[in-house]
Design a protein around this motif. Sequence first.
Motif, PDB file in Angstrom:
ATOM      1  N   THR A   9      -6.868  -3.768  -6.974  1.00 18.34           N
ATOM      2  CA  THR A   9      -8.019  -3.870  -5.935  1.00 18.34           C
ATOM      3  C   THR A   9      -7.863  -4.921  -4.670  1.00 18.34           C
ATOM      4  N   HIS A  10      -6.881  -5.748  -5.145  1.00 15.48           N
ATOM      5  CA  HIS A  10      -6.746  -7.176  -4.684  1.00 15.48           C
ATOM      6  C   HIS A  10      -5.379  -6.452  -3.341  1.00 15.48           C
ATOM      7  N   LEU A  56      -5.572  -3.116  -2.070  1.00 18.71           N
ATOM      8  CA  LEU A  56      -6.536  -1.964  -1.664  1.00 18.71           C
ATOM      9  C   LEU A  56      -7.923  -1.855  -0.503  1.00 18.71           C
ATOM     10  N   ALA A  80     -11.911  -0.876   0.468  1.00 17.14           N
ATOM     11  CA  ALA A  80     -12.314  -0.604  -1.080  1.00 17.14           C
ATOM     12  C   ALA A  80     -12.721   1.228  -0.396  1.00 17.14           C
ATOM     13  N   TYR A 111      -8.939   6.631  -5.282  1.00 16.42           N
ATOM     14  CA  TYR A 111      -7.727   6.633  -5.746  1.00 16.42           C
ATOM     15  C   TYR A 111      -7.891   6.553  -7.276  1.00 16.42           C
ATOM     16  N   VAL A 112      -9.499   6.015  -7.552  1.00 18.19           N
ATOM     17  CA  VAL A 112     -10.242   6.157  -8.531  1.00 18.19           C
ATOM     18  C   VAL A 112     -10.643   7.684  -8.698  1.00 18.19           C
ATOM     19  N   LYS A 125       1.102  -1.155   0.191  1.00 23.22           N
ATOM     20  CA  LYS A 125       0.136   0.172  -0.115  1.00 23.22           C
ATOM     21  C   LYS A 125       1.355   1.210  -0.156  1.00 23.22           C
ATOM     22  N   HIS A 135      -9.421   2.597  -2.224  1.00 23.97           N
ATOM     23  CA  HIS A 135      -9.733   2.644  -3.834  1.00 23.97           C
ATOM     24  C   HIS A 135     -10.745   3.673  -4.490  1.00 23.97           C
ATOM     25  N   ARG A 136     -12.141   3.568  -4.080  1.00 23.28           N
ATOM     26  CA  ARG A 136     -12.732   4.734  -4.246  1.00 23.28           C
ATOM     27  C   ARG A 136     -11.533   6.295  -4.789  1.00 23.28           C
ATOM     28  N   VAL A 190      -4.573   1.469 -10.648  1.00 21.77           N
ATOM     29  CA  VAL A 190      -5.317   1.307  -9.852  1.00 21.77           C
ATOM     30  C   VAL A 190      -6.577   0.140  -9.373  1.00 21.77           C
ATOM     31  N   ARG A 191      -6.557  -0.107 -11.185  1.00 26.11           N
ATOM     32  CA  ARG A 191      -7.836  -1.272 -10.565  1.00 26.11           C
ATOM     33  C   ARG A 191      -6.651  -2.524 -11.030  1.00 26.11           C
ATOM     34  N   ASP A 192      -5.510  -2.326 -10.871  1.00 27.03           N
ATOM     35  CA  ASP A 192      -4.557  -3.916 -11.027  1.00 27.03           C
ATOM     36  C   ASP A 192      -4.388  -3.663  -9.141  1.00 27.03           C
TER      37      ASP A 192
END
Length: 349
Positions: free
Chosen positions: A64-65, A67, A69, A75-76, A11, A72-73, A60-62
């Motif tokens: 997800t395993h 990070l 939730a 970063y998106v 992270k 992740h939001r 960011v998509r990669d």
Amino acid sequence: MINMAHQVDAKERFYRNFRIQQSNIQEQITHLPSIAPVAGERQDATEHILTNISRLTNDVRDATHFLPAYDHRVYVNAVTALRKELDETTAKLAPKSRFQFRPRPARTLSHDDAPDSRRLVNPGATRDGSPTPKSSKSTNGKPPISPPLSPGERGRPRSPRAIKIENQTEAIITLPADHSRTSSAGQLTGLSNCVVNLAAPAVEASRASPFASLALRDISNSVIIAGHVDGPVHITGLRRCKVVVTARQVRIHDCTEVDFYLWVTSEPIIEGCKNVRFAPLPELWGVEKVENKWEEVKDFLWLKQGEQSPNWGVLPEGDRVNKEVWKGVLGEGEEKEDVKEVLGRFGIA
């Protein structure tokens, strides 16, 4: 316990990497308005930013395993904000619609009006953005001259002219002594085994203005003396070259075995480069007494904190081009030389 420590480390690494890329993209968007729109240069810069945003989106998509939730939001949303900022910037830069169509007056060319063309090979300087001939072949052993001014244009103040040089091989290329480059942009593309001197001719040095921006792309086995650039310099796809430039920003992409002699007021940025070396601007060129950050290079693809990137280094003093060689290519040596001989002095076969 070990897995948790590993997850925290992942992270943290992702956070640092994301912030570096985010900062890079924001800087590119901020400086997009300063890039001249001529010859597609601004469009190329925009596409490069889009590529970087797409790459960051995939990262960011990669992630997800590992990070959470919520993270992740965050970063998106940050990536979405970058894309929105780019869209707003490009919208402001879009040309305004004009419902005025005026016929372009015909130009009468006269050989007597041609500027001094000694050692000038198809410089591609145009007043209306039209393409120039791509051939560099000479007639009767003499290099071709640039289009002269029509009789109606003589005596009028000259508007800024973009410098566009493309698809040249084994040529020595200089600017004509009367060339005015106020607020003009420069673009060099598709050159091989060339010596290019865009520094202001001696007779114009006291009143020549710097280029507004400069783009070098797909050049090999060449020496490029770019002169003074007031804005950014974008360098892409160079191989086995020597480059001299004074600029506010220098961005270097996908270059291999290139030596850069710089006077730059911001940190040079490299990305996707191998075996590139840096040295300060040769003393032959006089510049303002401001801080030169030529050796504060940032490699955006090298993320290991505290470790020197293996992709670039400082050019040892013993390997630097000496003053006499620079004088020769600037015209203080022999006036007429074979391009292969000149390149040989620079160690370029």
